[in-house]
Motif scaffolding. Structure first.
Motif, PDB file in Angstrom:
ATOM      1  N   ARG A  30      -8.012 -39.009  77.109  1.00 13.45           N
ATOM      2  CA  ARG A  30      -6.968 -38.372  76.300  1.00 13.45           C
ATOM      3  C   ARG A  30      -5.622 -39.084  76.379  1.00 13.45           C
ATOM      4  O   ARG A  30      -5.295 -39.720  77.369  1.00 13.45           O
ATOM      5  N   ARG A 122      -7.767 -37.713  71.409  1.00 12.34           N
ATOM      6  CA  ARG A 122      -8.659 -38.688  72.021  1.00 12.34           C
ATOM      7  C   ARG A 122      -7.991 -40.062  72.020  1.00 12.34           C
ATOM      8  O   ARG A 122      -7.372 -40.469  71.037  1.00 12.34           O
ATOM      9  N   ALA A 140     -12.019 -43.705  73.648  1.00 12.05           N
ATOM     10  CA  ALA A 140     -11.966 -42.580  74.575  1.00 12.05           C
ATOM     11  C   ALA A 140     -11.413 -43.031  75.933  1.00 12.05           C
ATOM     12  O   ALA A 140     -11.931 -42.676  76.981  1.00 12.05           O
TER      13      ALA A 140
END
Length: 148
Positions: A30, A122, A140
């Motif tokens: 994140r 993401r 990711a």
């Protein structure tokens, strides 16, 4: 581990104004913060820093046939070399290709939504050089491609 991806130019979206000396802080998969490199370095001392020569922005959504290659895995990695981290579901009809995409973290995207760098989103990033070629792709939060 937190990683700060910094570049001379940062674009948070395809049509966003370029920000000079911008950065994206990533933790896991994140985005934790987006902003000027100096501010993020001050706020997060000791963070690992990757400095990129080029323009840092969101990874692309590849809305065409996947590049040809001998195996599904190689087709997915060909996407990464283009700076893409997502494809529309309709492009993953082959079960082997769909499995390779899932194993490598490729997002199945809604083609109507353009990619953007947002806090909490993401961490799919790409760095493009002056020649338009992809220098690096992060999917990711994981560096999956770096041009030598």
């Amino acid at each position: 581990m937190r990683t700060l991806h910094a570049a001379a130019l940062l674009r948070t979206g395809p049509d966003a104004e370029a920000v000079l000396d911008g950065a994206v802080l990533v933790e896991g998969a994140r985005i934790v913060a987006v902003g000027p490199t100096d501010e993020l370095l001050s706020a997060y001392p000791g963070v690992r820093v990757r400095r990129w020569a080029g323009t840092l922005g969101p990874a692309l959504v590849h809305d065409g046939p996947l590049p040809p290659a001998p195996t599904p895995r190689e087709r997915v990695h060909a996407l990464f070399r283009l700076g893409a981290a997502a494809v529309p579901a309709g492009r993953l009809t082959d079960p082997g290709l769909r499995a390779a995409a899932a194993r490598n973290g490729v997002a199945v995207a809604d083609a109507a939504r353009p990619p953007a760098l947002v806090v909490g989103g993401r961490a799919d990033l790409a760095v493009f050089g002056d020649d338009g070629g992809c220098l690096a792709t992060v999917v990711a939060g994981r560096l999956v491609h770096r041009r030598a």
